[in-house]
Design an enzyme around this catalytic site. Structure first.
Site, PDB file in Angstrom:
ATOM      1  N   ARG A  70     -11.492 -17.630 -23.483  1.00 54.09           N
ATOM      2  CA  ARG A  70     -10.390 -16.687 -23.249  1.00 54.09           C
ATOM      3  C   ARG A  70     -10.518 -16.136 -21.832  1.00 54.09           C
ATOM      4  NH1 ARG A  70      -9.049 -11.731 -21.334  1.00 54.09           N
ATOM      5  NH2 ARG A  70     -10.787 -10.758 -22.449  1.00 54.09           N
ATOM      6  N   GLU A  71     -11.460 -15.227 -21.619  1.00 54.06           N
ATOM      7  CA  GLU A  71     -11.704 -14.721 -20.263  1.00 54.06           C
ATOM      8  C   GLU A  71     -12.045 -15.866 -19.319  1.00 54.06           C
ATOM      9  OE1 GLU A  71     -11.795 -12.352 -17.189  1.00 54.06           O
ATOM     10  OE2 GLU A  71     -11.780 -11.239 -19.072  1.00 54.06           O
ATOM     11  N   HIS A  88      -7.020 -13.014 -28.501  1.00 52.72           N
ATOM     12  CA  HIS A  88      -6.827 -11.808 -27.691  1.00 52.72           C
ATOM     13  C   HIS A  88      -5.342 -11.683 -27.347  1.00 52.72           C
ATOM     14  CE1 HIS A  88      -7.067  -9.513 -23.837  1.00 52.72           C
ATOM     15  NE2 HIS A  88      -8.115  -8.952 -24.393  1.00 52.72           N
ATOM     16  N   ARG A  96      -9.361  -5.387 -33.701  1.00 51.06           N
ATOM     17  CA  ARG A  96      -9.975  -4.541 -32.685  1.00 51.06           C
ATOM     18  C   ARG A  96      -8.890  -4.001 -31.768  1.00 51.06           C
ATOM     19  NH1 ARG A  96     -11.459  -6.975 -27.250  1.00 51.06           N
ATOM     20  NH2 ARG A  96      -9.234  -6.505 -27.136  1.00 51.06           N
ATOM     21  N   THR A 146     -12.278  -3.056 -16.640  1.00 53.40           N
ATOM     22  CA  THR A 146     -11.421  -4.156 -16.211  1.00 53.40           C
ATOM     23  C   THR A 146     -11.590  -4.519 -14.743  1.00 53.40           C
ATOM     24  OG1 THR A 146      -9.836  -3.453 -17.891  1.00 53.40           O
ATOM     25  CG2 THR A 146      -9.018  -4.951 -16.193  1.00 53.40           C
ATOM     26  N   HIS A 206     -16.588  -4.616 -22.710  1.00 53.83           N
ATOM     27  CA  HIS A 206     -16.179  -5.745 -21.869  1.00 53.83           C
ATOM     28  C   HIS A 206     -16.357  -5.300 -20.420  1.00 53.83           C
ATOM     29  CE1 HIS A 206     -13.566  -9.329 -21.031  1.00 53.83           C
ATOM     30  NE2 HIS A 206     -13.168  -8.602 -19.995  1.00 53.83           N
ATOM     31  N   HIS A 260     -16.583  -6.227 -16.341  1.00 50.44           N
ATOM     32  CA  HIS A 260     -16.407  -7.137 -15.210  1.00 50.44           C
ATOM     33  C   HIS A 260     -17.503  -6.893 -14.183  1.00 50.44           C
ATOM     34  CE1 HIS A 260     -12.677  -9.508 -15.786  1.00 50.44           C
ATOM     35  NE2 HIS A 260     -12.526  -8.627 -16.770  1.00 50.44           N
ATOM     36  N   HIS A 305     -49.443 -15.147  -5.499  1.00 49.77           N
ATOM     37  CA  HIS A 305     -48.683 -15.268  -6.748  1.00 49.77           C
ATOM     38  C   HIS A 305     -49.194 -16.457  -7.557  1.00 49.77           C
ATOM     39  CE1 HIS A 305     -44.901 -12.691  -5.973  1.00 49.77           C
ATOM     40  NE2 HIS A 305     -45.841 -12.327  -5.122  1.00 49.77           N
TER      41      HIS A 305
END
Length: 428
Positions: A31-32, A91, A151, A185, A212, A214, A309
């Site tokens: 979706r996103e 969504h 939701r 957003t 959510h 960003h 290291h």
């Protein structure tokens, strides 16, 4: 029997609102992630990604709105028929027309969103808070009547008026949503703001809270973790963080953060060794490289270069690693082909080559390697050639006695014999 030491990175024992040990993932790659500039997923690729995410163990898979296009609707229906363990969400806008289409696709839940900030109310949908509340109630009651999850989320939550936010969340909580959503957003929020808003919201609603974030200002992982500390339960993620602009909380990056805080929960719930394959799958699909500094899977993620290291890592990997590469199906690599190398790293390489040199001889050959490393860049073949030539020069029957002093393989941390490959962008 010695009692186990408490995890210093875990949630505080008395913090009963924290969900660090009880969180769920909503993967939004389909979706996103479809909003990422390079993304084009055909049906076959969407199904492949959905199956991979399901195998990994995400709790929910979120899909593009079925009203976005005819193919989006068909893809939504196809994925709903796969019989995955993960629940399938779609969504949509807070609009009855969208809701009527969404509930007929076979999804397990509908994620409704509408902008609440002054920017979006003026320049996006142009509606006031009274209209938003009325529309939300109408859509929520309709979706609930179909027996599926619902939701409600505000959009641009962190630039919205707090009183407006709390009022709309109280309204939807009273009519019985499964969860409310907070959306950063534009990626403007910082962890302190996230924690304060989540704690405030927890005092207003009784349902779960989804977040959510960003990544415009680089806080997406930190904000997600802080949200869980504050009492949120569900976090939206995508593979490699792909999404609108520079994306959202990345799945792999969040897993790196969460395994430190809640190792038992994370290891028991998610197939962490699948992260690399999932990221390669999506990276190939959208034609990008996996970043060199990507948590877990970046080709430098478990590479150690400096001599001090390397010495410590060879003795005890925890000295310079908070993550165990084996938890993710990865291996650490000691980068010994450079002028910063130390004799302990070269000793480990000598062992890998099944050669026998004393410590003094290893220090001598290390000096040769460092000297050449001051002149030019080195690679593994350069170092191996120097070691082998040196070994040939000094080999005597006496050197064979050094075998008696070699460590057993079980005493030496497992190392990759070659560095992780540098990914290249697939050709068009």
């Amino acid at each position: 029997m010695t009692a186990a030491k408490p995890n210093p990175y875990a949630a505080k024992p008395g913090d009963y609102l924290s969900n660090v040990n009880n969180f769920q993932l909503i993967d939004s790659t389909l979706r996103e992630g479809e909003q990422f500039a390079n993304a084009f997923f055909d049906t076959e690729k969407k199904i492949e990604i959905a199956r991979a995410l399901d195998d990994f163990g995400v709790d929910y898979i979120e899909l593009t709105s079925p009203v976005a296009s005819e193919q989006s609707r068909k893809d939504c229906e196809a994925i709903c028929k796969l019989g995955l363990k993960a629940k399938i969400l779609t969504h949509i806008r807070c609009h009855m027309d969208d809701a009527k289409v969404a509930v007929e696709t076979g999804v397990d839940g509908v994620d409704v969103v509408i902008g609440t900030s002054k920017f979006l109310r003026q320049y996006s949908h142009g509606k006031d808070m009274n209209y938003i509340a009325k529309s939300a109630v109408e859509v929520i009651e309709f979706v609930k009547s179909k027996g599926i999850e619902i939701r409600f989320s505000s959009e641009d939550s962190f630039r919205s008026d707090l009183v407006d936010l709390l009022n709309i969340y109280k309204t939807v909580d009273k009519i019985g949503v499964n969860r409310v959503g907070i959306a950063d957003t534009v990626g403007c929020a910082n962890p302190r703001q996230v924690y304060e808003l989540i704690r405030t919201l927890k005092s207003v609603v009784s349902c779960d809270i989804e977040c959510h974030f960003h990544n415009d200002t680089g806080c997406a992982i930190a904000n997600a973790y802080t949200a869980l500390e504050g009492g949120a339960r569900l976090i939206d993620v995508s593979v490699l963080g792909i999404g609108e602009r520079n994306g959202i909380t990345p799945l792999g990056g969040l897993m790196a953060r969460m395994i430190v805080a809640a190792p038992d929960y994370v290891k028991s719930k998610y197939k962490l060794h699948k992260i690399r394959d999932i990221e390669n799958l999506v990276a190939d699909a959208v034609e990008v490289n996996i970043p060199f500094n990507n948590p877990i899977t970046g080709f430098c993620a478990f590479t150690h270069k400096a001599g001090i290291h390397a010495k410590a890592i060879l003795a005890n990997p925890s000295t310079y690693e908070i993550l165990d590469p084996h938890d993710f199906g990865m291996k650490r690599y000691i980068h010994f082909a450079n002028r910063l190398t130390g004799w302990n790293a070269i000793k480990a390489r000598v062992d890998q080559l099944n050669l026998n040199l004393t410590d003094d001889q290893i220090k001598e050959v290390t000096a040769k390697i460092k000297k050449l490393g001051d002149v030019r860049s080195l690679n593994i073949d350069d170092v191996d050639s120097i070691i082998k030539n040196f070994h040939a020069e000094v080999s005597t029957p006496q050197v064979l006695s050094a075998k008696k002093n070699k460590k057993n393989d079980s005493d030496v941390p497992e190392l990759a014999t070659i560095p992780a490959a540098k990914r290249t962008k697939p050709s068009a």
